[in-house]
Motif scaffolding. Sequence first.
Motif, PDB file in Angstrom:
ATOM      1  N   GLY A  57      43.962  54.541  41.228  1.00 31.70           N
ATOM      2  CA  GLY A  57      44.628  54.038  40.036  1.00 31.70           C
ATOM      3  C   GLY A  57      44.489  52.559  39.745  1.00 31.70           C
ATOM      4  N   MET A  58      43.821  51.794  40.599  1.00 29.99           N
ATOM      5  CA  MET A  58      43.614  50.391  40.255  1.00 29.99           C
ATOM      6  C   MET A  58      42.434  50.308  39.285  1.00 29.99           C
ATOM      7  N   LEU A  59      42.643  49.611  38.167  1.00 25.81           N
ATOM      8  CA  LEU A  59      41.634  49.531  37.119  1.00 25.81           C
ATOM      9  C   LEU A  59      40.724  48.315  37.261  1.00 25.81           C
ATOM     10  N   ALA A  60      41.265  47.189  37.668  1.00 25.84           N
ATOM     11  CA  ALA A  60      40.489  45.957  37.807  1.00 25.84           C
ATOM     12  C   ALA A  60      41.341  44.933  38.534  1.00 25.84           C
ATOM     13  N   TRP A  61      40.684  43.861  39.008  1.00 27.86           N
ATOM     14  CA  TRP A  61      41.417  42.792  39.695  1.00 27.86           C
ATOM     15  C   TRP A  61      40.651  41.480  39.587  1.00 27.86           C
ATOM     16  N   HIS A  62      41.388  40.391  39.767  1.00 26.76           N
ATOM     17  CA  HIS A  62      40.850  39.027  39.851  1.00 26.76           C
ATOM     18  C   HIS A  62      41.654  38.308  40.924  1.00 26.76           C
ATOM     19  N   GLN A  63      40.986  37.420  41.662  1.00 30.29           N
ATOM     20  CA  GLN A  63      41.673  36.711  42.737  1.00 30.29           C
ATOM     21  C   GLN A  63      41.332  35.227  42.711  1.00 30.29           C
ATOM     22  N   TRP A  64      42.326  34.410  43.017  1.00 28.59           N
ATOM     23  CA  TRP A  64      42.161  32.964  43.153  1.00 28.59           C
ATOM     24  C   TRP A  64      42.681  32.571  44.523  1.00 28.59           C
ATOM     25  N   LEU A  65      41.902  31.731  45.210  1.00 29.73           N
ATOM     26  CA  LEU A  65      42.240  31.349  46.572  1.00 29.73           C
ATOM     27  C   LEU A  65      42.631  29.881  46.640  1.00 29.73           C
ATOM     28  N   GLY A  66      43.519  29.577  47.542  1.00 27.33           N
ATOM     29  CA  GLY A  66      43.991  28.230  47.795  1.00 27.33           C
ATOM     30  C   GLY A  66      45.127  28.321  48.796  1.00 27.33           C
ATOM     31  N   ARG A  67      45.867  27.266  48.941  1.00 32.30           N
ATOM     32  CA  ARG A  67      47.019  27.320  49.846  1.00 32.30           C
ATOM     33  C   ARG A  67      47.958  28.446  49.430  1.00 32.30           C
ATOM     34  N   THR A  68      48.141  28.594  48.125  1.00 30.81           N
ATOM     35  CA  THR A  68      48.834  29.763  47.570  1.00 30.81           C
ATOM     36  C   THR A  68      47.786  30.606  46.879  1.00 30.81           C
ATOM     37  N   THR A  69      47.636  31.850  47.295  1.00 27.98           N
ATOM     38  CA  THR A  69      46.654  32.743  46.690  1.00 27.98           C
ATOM     39  C   THR A  69      47.323  33.562  45.600  1.00 27.98           C
ATOM     40  N   LEU A  70      46.508  34.065  44.709  1.00 21.56           N
ATOM     41  CA  LEU A  70      46.990  34.924  43.622  1.00 21.56           C
ATOM     42  C   LEU A  70      45.965  36.007  43.377  1.00 21.56           C
ATOM     43  N   LEU A  71      46.415  37.236  43.382  1.00 21.25           N
ATOM     44  CA  LEU A  71      45.593  38.370  43.000  1.00 21.25           C
ATOM     45  C   LEU A  71      46.304  39.059  41.851  1.00 21.25           C
ATOM     46  N   VAL A  72      45.606  39.200  40.741  1.00 17.56           N
ATOM     47  CA  VAL A  72      46.124  39.934  39.581  1.00 17.56           C
ATOM     48  C   VAL A  72      45.387  41.258  39.559  1.00 17.56           C
ATOM     49  N   SER A  73      46.132  42.348  39.512  1.00 21.25           N
ATOM     50  CA  SER A  73      45.489  43.657  39.423  1.00 21.25           C
ATOM     51  C   SER A  73      46.148  44.476  38.329  1.00 21.25           C
ATOM     52  N   TYR A  74      45.356  45.359  37.764  1.00 24.16           N
ATOM     53  CA  TYR A  74      45.787  46.225  36.671  1.00 24.16           C
ATOM     54  C   TYR A  74      45.712  47.661  37.167  1.00 24.16           C
TER      55      TYR A  74
END
Length: 161
Positions: A57-74
Amino acid sequence: MAQEIFPGRYTAATDEDITVFLIGMRANRWWKLGPVLRVASAMPRMLEHLERDPDAGMLAWHQWLGRTTLLVSYWKSPEHLQRFAADRDAPHLEPWRDFMRTVAGTGDIGVWHETYQVPASGIEVVYNGMPAFGLARATRHVPVTAGLNTARQRLRAQGAG
């Protein structure tokens, strides 16, 4: 691999509600490299698993790395997301349990997530000179044409009135 850049303006089109899931971690004590790398290394395995299994069911994702990471998924639905999180055969439960046993409460690493259920009628996006990105990557990437030039028009086209 280079992504194709689409000159001009594009939007996303969908008839389905979307679940947006944000997740990340923060290296509070970044010098404790062992635990930071152990926690961070779990995500690529999860993403590979999800990409191999479209029924998850995951459609797509984008990730940003750093001291605080962020992954956006649809996701197709919150149920798909919850089913993956609880699946004993998927690569999520064991790393989560390991984190809870060994890292949670130490203050070394913070983890976070947010889940949003977005009705199709509440979606408005625009991309200019971008590869297929975000919601357009997860749904349909379509050119902005007459009647879709403004945010108000794009919302109306999605049924938001």
